[in-house]
Design a protein around this motif. Sequence first.
Motif, PDB file in Angstrom:
ATOM      1  N   THR A   7       0.817  -1.201   0.000  1.00 51.38           N
ATOM      2  CA  THR A   7       0.000   0.000   0.000  1.00 51.38           C
ATOM      3  C   THR A   7       0.855   1.256   0.000  1.00 51.38           C
ATOM      4  O   THR A   7       1.998   1.261   0.441  1.00 51.38           O
ATOM      5  CB  THR A   7      -0.923   0.024   1.223  1.00 51.38           C
ATOM      6  N   THR A   8       0.281   2.353  -0.475  1.00 52.96           N
ATOM      7  CA  THR A   8       0.992   3.623  -0.505  1.00 52.96           C
ATOM      8  C   THR A   8       1.215   4.165   0.895  1.00 52.96           C
ATOM      9  O   THR A   8       2.016   5.069   1.086  1.00 52.96           O
ATOM     10  CB  THR A   8       0.194   4.654  -1.336  1.00 52.96           C
ATOM     11  N   ASP A   9       0.498   3.615   1.888  1.00 50.53           N
ATOM     12  CA  ASP A   9       0.686   4.056   3.263  1.00 50.53           C
ATOM     13  C   ASP A   9       1.964   3.476   3.874  1.00 50.53           C
ATOM     14  O   ASP A   9       2.426   3.937   4.910  1.00 50.53           O
ATOM     15  CB  ASP A   9      -0.506   3.659   4.138  1.00 50.53           C
ATOM     16  N   ASP A  10       2.491   2.448   3.252  1.00 53.90           N
ATOM     17  CA  ASP A  10       3.682   1.800   3.776  1.00 53.90           C
ATOM     18  C   ASP A  10       4.867   2.081   2.857  1.00 53.90           C
ATOM     19  O   ASP A  10       5.201   3.221   2.603  1.00 53.90           O
ATOM     20  CB  ASP A  10       3.425   0.300   3.938  1.00 53.90           C
ATOM     21  N   VAL A  11       5.491   1.054   2.360  1.00 59.35           N
ATOM     22  CA  VAL A  11       6.648   1.215   1.490  1.00 59.35           C
ATOM     23  C   VAL A  11       6.349   0.555   0.154  1.00 59.35           C
ATOM     24  O   VAL A  11       5.954  -0.620   0.122  1.00 59.35           O
ATOM     25  CB  VAL A  11       7.907   0.578   2.123  1.00 59.35           C
ATOM     26  N   PRO A  12       6.526   1.250  -0.957  1.00 60.67           N
ATOM     27  CA  PRO A  12       6.257   0.657  -2.272  1.00 60.67           C
ATOM     28  C   PRO A  12       7.017  -0.647  -2.470  1.00 60.67           C
ATOM     29  O   PRO A  12       8.163  -0.789  -2.034  1.00 60.67           O
ATOM     30  CB  PRO A  12       6.730   1.743  -3.246  1.00 60.67           C
ATOM     31  N   ALA A  13       6.376  -1.592  -3.130  1.00 59.33           N
ATOM     32  CA  ALA A  13       6.948  -2.930  -3.295  1.00 59.33           C
ATOM     33  C   ALA A  13       8.294  -2.901  -4.015  1.00 59.33           C
ATOM     34  O   ALA A  13       9.174  -3.702  -3.712  1.00 59.33           O
ATOM     35  CB  ALA A  13       5.964  -3.817  -4.050  1.00 59.33           C
ATOM     36  N   ASP A  14       8.469  -1.984  -4.978  1.00 58.32           N
ATOM     37  CA  ASP A  14       9.729  -1.961  -5.707  1.00 58.32           C
ATOM     38  C   ASP A  14      10.885  -1.541  -4.803  1.00 58.32           C
ATOM     39  O   ASP A  14      12.016  -2.037  -4.935  1.00 58.32           O
ATOM     40  CB  ASP A  14       9.646  -1.048  -6.935  1.00 58.32           C
ATOM     41  N   ILE A  15      10.608  -0.649  -3.853  1.00 55.25           N
ATOM     42  CA  ILE A  15      11.648  -0.244  -2.901  1.00 55.25           C
ATOM     43  C   ILE A  15      11.988  -1.404  -1.981  1.00 55.25           C
ATOM     44  O   ILE A  15      13.159  -1.662  -1.685  1.00 55.25           O
ATOM     45  CB  ILE A  15      11.193   0.987  -2.088  1.00 55.25           C
ATOM     46  N   VAL A  16      10.971  -2.138  -1.529  1.00 54.87           N
ATOM     47  CA  VAL A  16      11.210  -3.292  -0.660  1.00 54.87           C
ATOM     48  C   VAL A  16      12.072  -4.324  -1.370  1.00 54.87           C
ATOM     49  O   VAL A  16      13.042  -4.847  -0.798  1.00 54.87           O
ATOM     50  CB  VAL A  16       9.874  -3.922  -0.214  1.00 54.87           C
ATOM     51  N   ARG A  17      11.745  -4.610  -2.627  1.00 50.89           N
ATOM     52  CA  ARG A  17      12.523  -5.606  -3.381  1.00 50.89           C
ATOM     53  C   ARG A  17      13.963  -5.152  -3.550  1.00 50.89           C
ATOM     54  O   ARG A  17      14.901  -5.935  -3.407  1.00 50.89           O
ATOM     55  CB  ARG A  17      11.867  -5.846  -4.742  1.00 50.89           C
ATOM     56  N   HIS A  18      14.134  -3.882  -3.873  1.00 49.01           N
ATOM     57  CA  HIS A  18      15.485  -3.352  -4.077  1.00 49.01           C
ATOM     58  C   HIS A  18      16.287  -3.441  -2.781  1.00 49.01           C
ATOM     59  O   HIS A  18      17.437  -3.897  -2.787  1.00 49.01           O
ATOM     60  CB  HIS A  18      15.392  -1.903  -4.546  1.00 49.01           C
ATOM     61  N   LEU A  19      15.705  -3.022  -1.678  1.00 46.54           N
ATOM     62  CA  LEU A  19      16.416  -3.049  -0.408  1.00 46.54           C
ATOM     63  C   LEU A  19      16.726  -4.472   0.036  1.00 46.54           C
ATOM     64  O   LEU A  19      17.783  -4.730   0.636  1.00 46.54           O
ATOM     65  CB  LEU A  19      15.599  -2.341   0.674  1.00 46.54           C
ATOM     66  N   SER A  20      15.819  -5.408  -0.229  1.00 41.91           N
ATOM     67  CA  SER A  20      16.073  -6.792   0.146  1.00 41.91           C
ATOM     68  C   SER A  20      17.338  -7.315  -0.510  1.00 41.91           C
ATOM     69  O   SER A  20      18.075  -8.112   0.074  1.00 41.91           O
ATOM     70  CB  SER A  20      14.872  -7.674  -0.250  1.00 41.91           C
ATOM     71  N   THR A  21      17.619  -6.846  -1.720  1.00 39.58           N
ATOM     72  CA  THR A  21      18.839  -7.240  -2.412  1.00 39.58           C
ATOM     73  C   THR A  21      20.035  -6.436  -1.928  1.00 39.58           C
ATOM     74  O   THR A  21      21.104  -6.988  -1.633  1.00 39.58           O
ATOM     75  CB  THR A  21      18.674  -7.052  -3.937  1.00 39.58           C
ATOM     76  N   SER A  22      19.874  -5.121  -1.819  1.00 43.75           N
ATOM     77  CA  SER A  22      20.979  -4.257  -1.403  1.00 43.75           C
ATOM     78  C   SER A  22      21.520  -4.614  -0.021  1.00 43.75           C
ATOM     79  O   SER A  22      22.718  -4.519   0.236  1.00 43.75           O
ATOM     80  CB  SER A  22      20.535  -2.788  -1.384  1.00 43.75           C
ATOM     81  N   LEU A  23      20.611  -5.013   0.869  1.00 43.09           N
ATOM     82  CA  LEU A  23      20.998  -5.237   2.264  1.00 43.09           C
ATOM     83  C   LEU A  23      21.272  -6.705   2.584  1.00 43.09           C
ATOM     84  O   LEU A  23      21.563  -7.042   3.732  1.00 43.09           O
ATOM     85  CB  LEU A  23      19.899  -4.717   3.190  1.00 43.09           C
ATOM     86  N   ALA A  24      21.217  -7.562   1.581  1.00 44.90           N
ATOM     87  CA  ALA A  24      21.357  -8.999   1.825  1.00 44.90           C
ATOM     88  C   ALA A  24      22.696  -9.370   2.448  1.00 44.90           C
ATOM     89  O   ALA A  24      22.790 -10.351   3.191  1.00 44.90           O
ATOM     90  CB  ALA A  24      21.166  -9.766   0.514  1.00 44.90           C
ATOM     91  N   ALA A  25      23.733  -8.587   2.171  1.00 45.10           N
ATOM     92  CA  ALA A  25      25.074  -8.914   2.670  1.00 45.10           C
ATOM     93  C   ALA A  25      25.313  -8.451   4.099  1.00 45.10           C
ATOM     94  O   ALA A  25      26.359  -8.754   4.674  1.00 45.10           O
ATOM     95  CB  ALA A  25      26.132  -8.296   1.753  1.00 45.10           C
TER      96      ALA A  25
END
Length: 225
Positions: A7-25
Amino acid sequence: MQAKLETTDDVPADIVRHLSTSLAAFELIIVPGLDGSARHHWQSLWQALFQAEGIPVGRVNQEIWSRPHYKGWIMTLVATVKKSKKPVLLVGHSVGCVLIAHAVKEGLLPDTVAGALLVAPADVENGPEQDISRVAAFSPVPLSSLPFPALVVGSRNDPWLSVTRARTFARHWNASFVDAGRKGHIGNQCDLGYWLDGLMFLDRLAQTVLIEKTGLRRLHKKTLQ
């Protein structure tokens, strides 16, 4: 990993997906400041978000948030970091940022710390008169160079930190400075929600660490824009 927040009230799904990869290490460690971070504070919301997405995240839990104890706070920070099994990104706010700087100056942080996002570092030498005595033990602010990449995020109307001092801290800490606009102290008194700009700053830090420290780019040629 399938994003859970749509939902727009939370965090957009594309940002979540990107961060899940960026922060995996990494493992994220939240470092709150004076009076802690309430449930609505962006640090607390981030912690819940990262936990929901399977991103390792810890939190420094001080015994008494309203009355900072210099030695006790440092030892709690160090003990929390030492529990980490992966390279650590510290996510500090306010006095939490100054605490990190003190721990670096004293040579107490392990070399597993890979980077730090330092949001609204409290200028404990020039803060609000009604609160300055509570953080006197943390004065003066250490101006030693940090041994890892860092971003200092400053607000243009922060009662705890002028933009001039924020830039001074960043310069001495060998960190990059980011202007967050007019966001007050970027803390409990501010209605920032998940603070999407801050998530982008965190992604920028993660990408910097991956490139400078490991030479990896975690599938991304660009940081979040």
